[in-house]
Motif scaffolding. Structure first.
Motif, mmCIF file in Angstrom:
data_model
loop_
_atom_site.group_PDB
_atom_site.id
_atom_site.type_symbol
_atom_site.label_atom_id
_atom_site.label_comp_id
_atom_site.label_asym_id
_atom_site.label_seq_id
_atom_site.Cartn_x
_atom_site.Cartn_y
_atom_site.Cartn_z
ATOM 1 N N LEU A 111 0.822 -1.207 0.000
ATOM 2 C CA LEU A 111 0.000 0.000 0.000
ATOM 3 C C LEU A 111 0.860 1.263 0.000
ATOM 4 C CD1 LEU A 111 -2.516 -1.094 2.792
ATOM 5 C CD2 LEU A 111 -2.792 -1.353 0.327
ATOM 6 N N THR A 112 0.264 2.348 -0.442
ATOM 7 C CA THR A 112 0.933 3.642 -0.327
ATOM 8 C C THR A 112 0.874 4.076 1.137
ATOM 9 O OG1 THR A 112 -1.077 4.929 -0.709
ATOM 10 C CG2 THR A 112 0.197 4.279 -2.667
ATOM 11 N N PRO A 113 1.707 5.024 1.556
ATOM 12 C CA PRO A 113 1.658 5.468 2.957
ATOM 13 C C PRO A 113 0.276 5.981 3.379
ATOM 14 C CG PRO A 113 3.693 6.210 1.953
ATOM 15 C CD PRO A 113 2.869 5.599 0.855
ATOM 16 N N ALA A 114 -0.400 6.714 2.505
ATOM 17 C CA ALA A 114 -1.737 7.222 2.843
ATOM 18 C C ALA A 114 -2.741 6.087 2.984
ATOM 19 C CB ALA A 114 -2.200 8.213 1.780
ATOM 20 N N GLN A 115 -2.663 5.101 2.083
ATOM 21 C CA GLN A 115 -3.566 3.949 2.161
ATOM 22 C C GLN A 115 -3.296 3.138 3.420
ATOM 23 O OE1 GLN A 115 -2.552 2.135 -1.596
ATOM 24 N NE2 GLN A 115 -4.420 2.888 -2.595
ATOM 25 N N PHE A 116 -2.024 2.958 3.754
ATOM 26 C CA PHE A 116 -1.693 2.188 4.947
ATOM 27 C C PHE A 116 -2.186 2.900 6.206
ATOM 28 C CE2 PHE A 116 1.085 0.679 8.376
ATOM 29 C CZ PHE A 116 0.828 -0.681 8.282
ATOM 30 N N GLU A 117 -2.077 4.205 6.242
ATOM 31 C CA GLU A 117 -2.554 4.963 7.400
ATOM 32 C C GLU A 117 -4.075 4.816 7.540
ATOM 33 O OE1 GLU A 117 -2.783 9.580 8.851
ATOM 34 O OE2 GLU A 117 -1.073 8.964 7.623
ATOM 35 N N THR A 118 -4.781 4.882 6.422
ATOM 36 C CA THR A 118 -6.234 4.691 6.445
ATOM 37 C C THR A 118 -6.577 3.288 6.920
ATOM 38 O OG1 THR A 118 -6.468 6.241 4.611
ATOM 39 C CG2 THR A 118 -8.338 4.800 5.060
ATOM 40 N N TYR A 119 -5.831 2.310 6.440
ATOM 41 C CA TYR A 119 -6.041 0.915 6.846
ATOM 42 C C TYR A 119 -5.851 0.745 8.356
ATOM 43 C CZ TYR A 119 -4.717 -3.938 7.705
ATOM 44 O OH TYR A 119 -4.601 -5.193 8.238
ATOM 45 N N THR A 120 -4.773 1.299 8.908
ATOM 46 C CA THR A 120 -4.526 1.155 10.348
ATOM 47 C C THR A 120 -5.603 1.854 11.165
ATOM 48 O OG1 THR A 120 -2.996 3.028 10.283
ATOM 49 C CG2 THR A 120 -2.034 0.821 10.164
ATOM 50 N N LYS A 121 -6.090 2.995 10.688
ATOM 51 C CA LYS A 121 -7.178 3.674 11.394
ATOM 52 C C LYS A 121 -8.446 2.835 11.397
ATOM 53 C CE LYS A 121 -5.647 8.424 10.631
ATOM 54 N NZ LYS A 121 -5.924 9.689 9.931
ATOM 55 N N GLU A 122 -8.746 2.218 10.270
ATOM 56 C CA GLU A 122 -9.930 1.349 10.180
ATOM 57 C C GLU A 122 -9.802 0.142 11.100
ATOM 58 O OE1 GLU A 122 -10.487 0.352 6.083
ATOM 59 O OE2 GLU A 122 -11.168 2.351 5.544
ATOM 60 N N GLU A 123 -8.615 -0.437 11.164
ATOM 61 C CA GLU A 123 -8.396 -1.605 12.030
ATOM 62 C C GLU A 123 -8.544 -1.231 13.502
ATOM 63 O OE1 GLU A 123 -7.913 -4.963 11.222
ATOM 64 O OE2 GLU A 123 -8.605 -4.142 9.322
ATOM 65 N N LYS A 124 -8.037 -0.062 13.886
ATOM 66 C CA LYS A 124 -8.183 0.387 15.271
ATOM 67 C C LYS A 124 -9.647 0.641 15.601
ATOM 68 C CE LYS A 124 -3.590 2.382 15.810
ATOM 69 N NZ LYS A 124 -2.800 3.613 15.978
ATOM 70 N N ALA A 125 -10.395 1.186 14.649
ATOM 71 C CA ALA A 125 -11.822 1.428 14.859
ATOM 72 C C ALA A 125 -12.578 0.111 15.014
ATOM 73 C CB ALA A 125 -12.392 2.234 13.697
ATOM 74 N N LYS A 126 -12.179 -0.913 14.248
ATOM 75 C CA LYS A 126 -12.822 -2.230 14.362
ATOM 76 C C LYS A 126 -12.555 -2.848 15.739
ATOM 77 C CE LYS A 126 -12.634 -3.521 9.488
ATOM 78 N NZ LYS A 126 -12.010 -4.438 8.517
ATOM 79 N N LYS A 127 -11.321 -2.696 16.232
ATOM 80 C CA LYS A 127 -10.975 -3.249 17.548
ATOM 81 C C LYS A 127 -11.755 -2.566 18.656
ATOM 82 C CE LYS A 127 -6.389 -5.032 16.543
ATOM 83 N NZ LYS A 127 -4.968 -4.955 16.858
ATOM 84 N N LYS A 128 -11.937 -1.252 18.541
ATOM 85 C CA LYS A 128 -12.699 -0.521 19.553
ATOM 86 C C LYS A 128 -14.168 -0.912 19.532
ATOM 87 C CE LYS A 128 -9.800 3.569 19.964
ATOM 88 N NZ LYS A 128 -9.736 5.028 19.772
ATOM 89 N N ALA A 129 -14.690 -1.226 18.342
ATOM 90 C CA ALA A 129 -16.096 -1.607 18.216
ATOM 91 C C ALA A 129 -16.359 -2.984 18.817
ATOM 92 C CB ALA A 129 -16.503 -1.601 16.746
ATOM 93 N N GLN A 130 -15.328 -3.806 18.893
ATOM 94 C CA GLN A 130 -15.513 -5.154 19.438
ATOM 95 C C GLN A 130 -15.540 -5.045 20.915
ATOM 96 O OE1 GLN A 130 -12.308 -7.500 17.866
ATOM 97 N NE2 GLN A 130 -13.248 -7.662 15.878
#
Length: 130
Positions: A111-130
Motif C-alpha cells: 500500500l501507499t503510505p496514505a492507504q496504509f494509514e487509512t487501513y490502520t485507522k480502520e483496524e483500530k476502529a474495528k478493535k474498539k467496536a468489538q
C-alpha cells in the motif's frame, strides 16, 4: 424364497453401510497432522472478502488487490497453526500479535503510505467496536 429374503437383507445392509460411510464433514478448521496442513474450504472466500473490502475502502488498483489477496492467503497458514498449536492463551495471543505486525509490514510494502494509514485507522476502529 429363503434366497430372496437373504439377498434382500444383504442388499439392505450394504446400502445402509454405504449411506453411513458418505458423511459430509466440512469443518472450517484446518486439518493438521505432523508437518502437513490442509487449507480450510473458506480461506479463498475470506481472502477474497478481505481484498475486496480493502479495494473498496482504499481505492486499490487491481494489481494491488491481487497482492493483498496473495498476502492474506500466505498469512492464513501461520495464523491457523498458531490457533491450533499448543500453548496457553496468552502465548497464542502474543504470537498472533507478532504475526499481525509481520502481516502489517507486508501490507505496508503493498500500500501507499496514505492507504496504509487509512487501513490502520480502520483496524483500530474495528478493535474498539468489538
Amino acid at each position: 424364497m429363503e434366497k430372496l429374503i437373504l439377498f434382500s437383507l444383504t442388499l439392505l445392509v450394504l446400502t445402509s453401510l454405504n449411506a453411513l460411510a458418505q458423511t459430509d464433514d466440512q469443518t472450517t478448521q484446518p486439518v493438521k497432522t505432523g508437518n502437513e496442513w490442509q487449507m480450510p474450504k473458506d480461506v479463498l472466500q475470506r481472502a477474497s472478502t478481505f481484498s475486496d473490502s480493502m479495494q473498496k475502502s482504499l481505492s486499490l488498483s487491481d494489481t494491488a488487490t491481487k497482492k493483498v489477496f496473495n498476502a492474506y492467503l500466505g498469512n492464513t497458514k501461520s495464523v491457523d497453526e498458531i490457533r491450533l498449536g499448543q500453548g496457553s492463551e496468552s502465548e497464542k495471543k502474543a504470537a498472533l500479535t507478532a504475526n499481525r505486525a509481520a502481516f502489517d509490514q507486508i501490507l505496508k510494502g503493498i500500500l501507499t503510505p496514505a492507504q496504509f494509514e487509512t487501513y490502520t485507522k480502520e483496524e483500530k476502529a474495528k478493535k474498539k467496536a468489538q
